[in-house]
Design a protein around this motif. Structure first.
Motif, PDB file in Angstrom:
ATOM      1  N   SER A  17      41.788  -3.607 -49.016  1.00 11.48           N
ATOM      2  CA  SER A  17      42.507  -4.778 -48.488  1.00 11.48           C
ATOM      3  C   SER A  17      42.621  -5.913 -49.500  1.00 11.48           C
ATOM      4  CB  SER A  17      41.878  -5.290 -47.183  1.00 11.48           C
ATOM      5  OG  SER A  17      41.981  -4.310 -46.175  1.00 11.48           O
ATOM      6  N   ALA A  18      42.468  -5.609 -50.789  1.00 11.70           N
ATOM      7  CA  ALA A  18      42.600  -6.637 -51.832  1.00 11.70           C
ATOM      8  C   ALA A  18      44.053  -7.027 -52.065  1.00 11.70           C
ATOM      9  CB  ALA A  18      41.982  -6.146 -53.147  1.00 11.70           C
ATOM     10  N   GLY A  19      44.983  -6.123 -51.734  1.00  5.10           N
ATOM     11  CA  GLY A  19      46.402  -6.390 -51.949  1.00  5.10           C
ATOM     12  C   GLY A  19      47.037  -5.484 -52.984  1.00  5.10           C
ATOM     13  N   LYS A  20      46.324  -4.464 -53.424  1.00  8.17           N
ATOM     14  CA  LYS A  20      46.799  -3.568 -54.485  1.00  8.17           C
ATOM     15  C   LYS A  20      48.137  -2.921 -54.140  1.00  8.17           C
ATOM     16  CE  LYS A  20      43.141  -1.029 -54.040  1.00  8.17           C
ATOM     17  NZ  LYS A  20      42.564  -1.779 -52.908  1.00  8.17           N
ATOM     18  N   THR A  21      48.215  -2.301 -52.995  1.00  8.19           N
ATOM     19  CA  THR A  21      49.417  -1.557 -52.611  1.00  8.19           C
ATOM     20  C   THR A  21      50.590  -2.504 -52.362  1.00  8.19           C
ATOM     21  OG1 THR A  21      48.041   0.183 -51.674  1.00  8.19           O
ATOM     22  CG2 THR A  21      50.337   0.121 -50.958  1.00  8.19           C
ATOM     23  N   THR A  22      50.333  -3.620 -51.720  1.00  2.23           N
ATOM     24  CA  THR A  22      51.390  -4.600 -51.451  1.00  2.23           C
ATOM     25  C   THR A  22      51.992  -5.110 -52.755  1.00  2.23           C
ATOM     26  OG1 THR A  22      50.225  -5.228 -49.431  1.00  2.23           O
ATOM     27  CG2 THR A  22      51.904  -6.762 -50.239  1.00  2.23           C
ATOM     28  N   ILE A  23      51.136  -5.432 -53.719  1.00  2.65           N
ATOM     29  CA  ILE A  23      51.611  -5.908 -55.023  1.00  2.65           C
ATOM     30  C   ILE A  23      52.381  -4.792 -55.732  1.00  2.65           C
ATOM     31  CG2 ILE A  23      50.876  -6.673 -57.324  1.00  2.65           C
ATOM     32  CD1 ILE A  23      48.448  -8.037 -55.835  1.00  2.65           C
ATOM     33  N   ALA A  24      51.857  -3.568 -55.677  1.00  2.00           N
ATOM     34  CA  ALA A  24      52.511  -2.437 -56.346  1.00  2.00           C
ATOM     35  C   ALA A  24      53.925  -2.223 -55.811  1.00  2.00           C
ATOM     36  CB  ALA A  24      51.683  -1.162 -56.191  1.00  2.00           C
ATOM     37  N   TYR A  25      54.083  -2.246 -54.501  1.00  2.00           N
ATOM     38  CA  TYR A  25      55.418  -2.026 -53.935  1.00  2.00           C
ATOM     39  C   TYR A  25      56.358  -3.200 -54.235  1.00  2.00           C
ATOM     40  CZ  TYR A  25      54.398   2.420 -51.739  1.00  2.00           C
ATOM     41  OH  TYR A  25      54.088   3.741 -51.530  1.00  2.00           O
ATOM     42  N   GLU A  26      55.840  -4.407 -54.259  1.00  2.00           N
ATOM     43  CA  GLU A  26      56.657  -5.571 -54.627  1.00  2.00           C
ATOM     44  C   GLU A  26      57.162  -5.423 -56.062  1.00  2.00           C
ATOM     45  OE1 GLU A  26      58.552  -9.304 -54.278  1.00  2.00           O
ATOM     46  OE2 GLU A  26      57.599  -8.139 -52.682  1.00  2.00           O
ATOM     47  N   SER A 121      37.775  -8.713 -46.055  1.00  2.00           N
ATOM     48  CA  SER A 121      37.298  -8.393 -44.703  1.00  2.00           C
ATOM     49  C   SER A 121      38.080  -9.140 -43.635  1.00  2.00           C
ATOM     50  CB  SER A 121      35.794  -8.675 -44.573  1.00  2.00           C
ATOM     51  OG  SER A 121      35.524 -10.050 -44.674  1.00  2.00           O
ATOM     52  N   VAL A 122      38.637 -10.299 -43.979  1.00  2.00           N
ATOM     53  CA  VAL A 122      39.496 -11.025 -43.034  1.00  2.00           C
ATOM     54  C   VAL A 122      40.852 -10.333 -42.944  1.00  2.00           C
ATOM     55  CG1 VAL A 122      40.731 -13.206 -42.635  1.00  2.00           C
ATOM     56  CG2 VAL A 122      38.320 -13.234 -43.309  1.00  2.00           C
ATOM     57  N   ARG A 123      41.394  -9.907 -44.099  1.00  2.00           N
ATOM     58  CA  ARG A 123      42.677  -9.193 -44.105  1.00  2.00           C
ATOM     59  C   ARG A 123      42.523  -7.866 -43.360  1.00  2.00           C
ATOM     60  NH1 ARG A 123      44.441  -9.669 -50.449  1.00  2.00           N
ATOM     61  NH2 ARG A 123      44.987 -11.874 -50.426  1.00  2.00           N
ATOM     62  N   ASP A 124      41.512  -7.116 -43.697  1.00  2.00           N
ATOM     63  CA  ASP A 124      41.115  -5.846 -43.077  1.00  2.00           C
ATOM     64  C   ASP A 124      42.301  -5.025 -42.574  1.00  2.00           C
ATOM     65  OD1 ASP A 124      39.290  -3.895 -42.415  1.00  2.00           O
ATOM     66  OD2 ASP A 124      38.553  -4.896 -40.626  1.00  2.00           O
ATOM     67  N   VAL A 125      43.217  -4.737 -43.491  1.00  2.00           N
ATOM     68  CA  VAL A 125      44.471  -4.061 -43.173  1.00  2.00           C
ATOM     69  C   VAL A 125      44.268  -2.788 -42.345  1.00  2.00           C
ATOM     70  CG1 VAL A 125      46.521  -3.007 -44.201  1.00  2.00           C
ATOM     71  CG2 VAL A 125      45.499  -5.014 -45.259  1.00  2.00           C
ATOM     72  N   LYS A 126      43.245  -2.008 -42.683  1.00  2.00           N
ATOM     73  CA  LYS A 126      43.027  -0.719 -42.014  1.00  2.00           C
ATOM     74  C   LYS A 126      41.892  -0.755 -40.996  1.00  2.00           C
ATOM     75  CE  LYS A 126      44.352   1.321 -46.323  1.00  2.00           C
ATOM     76  NZ  LYS A 126      43.721   1.722 -47.552  1.00  2.00           N
ATOM     77  N   GLY A 127      41.289  -1.909 -40.802  1.00  2.00           N
ATOM     78  CA  GLY A 127      40.184  -2.015 -39.847  1.00  2.00           C
ATOM     79  C   GLY A 127      38.873  -1.443 -40.370  1.00  2.00           C
ATOM     80  N   LEU A 128      38.789  -1.209 -41.673  1.00  2.00           N
ATOM     81  CA  LEU A 128      37.582  -0.595 -42.244  1.00  2.00           C
ATOM     82  C   LEU A 128      36.378  -1.521 -42.199  1.00  2.00           C
ATOM     83  CD1 LEU A 128      39.171   1.127 -45.370  1.00  2.00           C
ATOM     84  CD2 LEU A 128      38.510   2.187 -43.207  1.00  2.00           C
TER      85      LEU A 128
END
Length: 181
Positions: A17-26, A121-128
């Motif tokens: 949930s650090a933002g890796k995938t979101t940044i990559a797709y952007e 942990s606040v972002r917790d995109v996948k609920g992990l």
């Protein structure tokens, strides 16, 4: 014909949930608009298709990273900008990927998406993080399993202090500086 046929692997490492995938797709969208051949090797998709059956032991994580690194190097060697938003928690696994790229004379850039665990942990995109806190899972990278942050990445992105677009722009600037965008 793309703007450039110079491929590269850009590995975005960081906590869940650090933002890796979101940044990559952007960034991928921007690079495609500019005419580059781009692939995103998303860690979750790789786990489903290429690394199905692997668990989260240190050995399995190393095998997963090695497989992703192999595919990334093949694509990069053929002129593709390969964005790899994958945790890759262990420095030795990432170093093995770097060495494979160096042996093949393929560009490899390591980018640390340095988002604090409290923000993740606040972002917790996948609920992990919630599942780990509830005792439903263990071995969560950065919480009860180790994460070895890169000591000297090509770029450190503090995604909690800037927008996704700003993070992608910083990465694009690095690629431009290196003659890759």
């Amino acid at each position: 014909m793309s703007v450039t046929e110079t491929g590269a692997t850009i590995w975005l490492t960081g906590l869940p949930s650090a933002g890796k995938t979101t940044i990559a797709y952007e960034l991928a969208g921007r690079l495609r608009t500019e005419g580059h051949k781009v692939e995103v090797l998303d860690g979750d998709e790789i786990r489903e298709f290429l690394s199905a059956g692997l668990g989260f032991s240190r050995e399995d994580r190393h095998t997963n990273v090695a497989r992703i690194g192999f595919v990334a190097e093949l694509l990069a060697a053929n002129g593709v900008k390969v964005l790899v938003p994958v945790i890759a928690p262990f420095a030795d696994s990432r170093e093995a990927v770097r060495k494979r790229h160096a042996a093949e004379s393929t560009t490899y850039l390591e980018v640390h998406v340095a988002t604090p665990v409290e923000v993740c942990s606040v972002r917790d995109v996948k609920g992990l993080y919630a599942k780990q806190a509830a005792g439903e899972i263990s071995g969560l990278t950065g919480v009860d399993d180790p994460y070895e942050a890169p000591e000297s990445p090509a770029l450190r992105i503090e995604s909690h202090q800037q927008t996704v677009q700003e993070s992608a722009a910083a990465l694009h600037a690095l690629l431009t500086e290196r003659g890759l965008a």
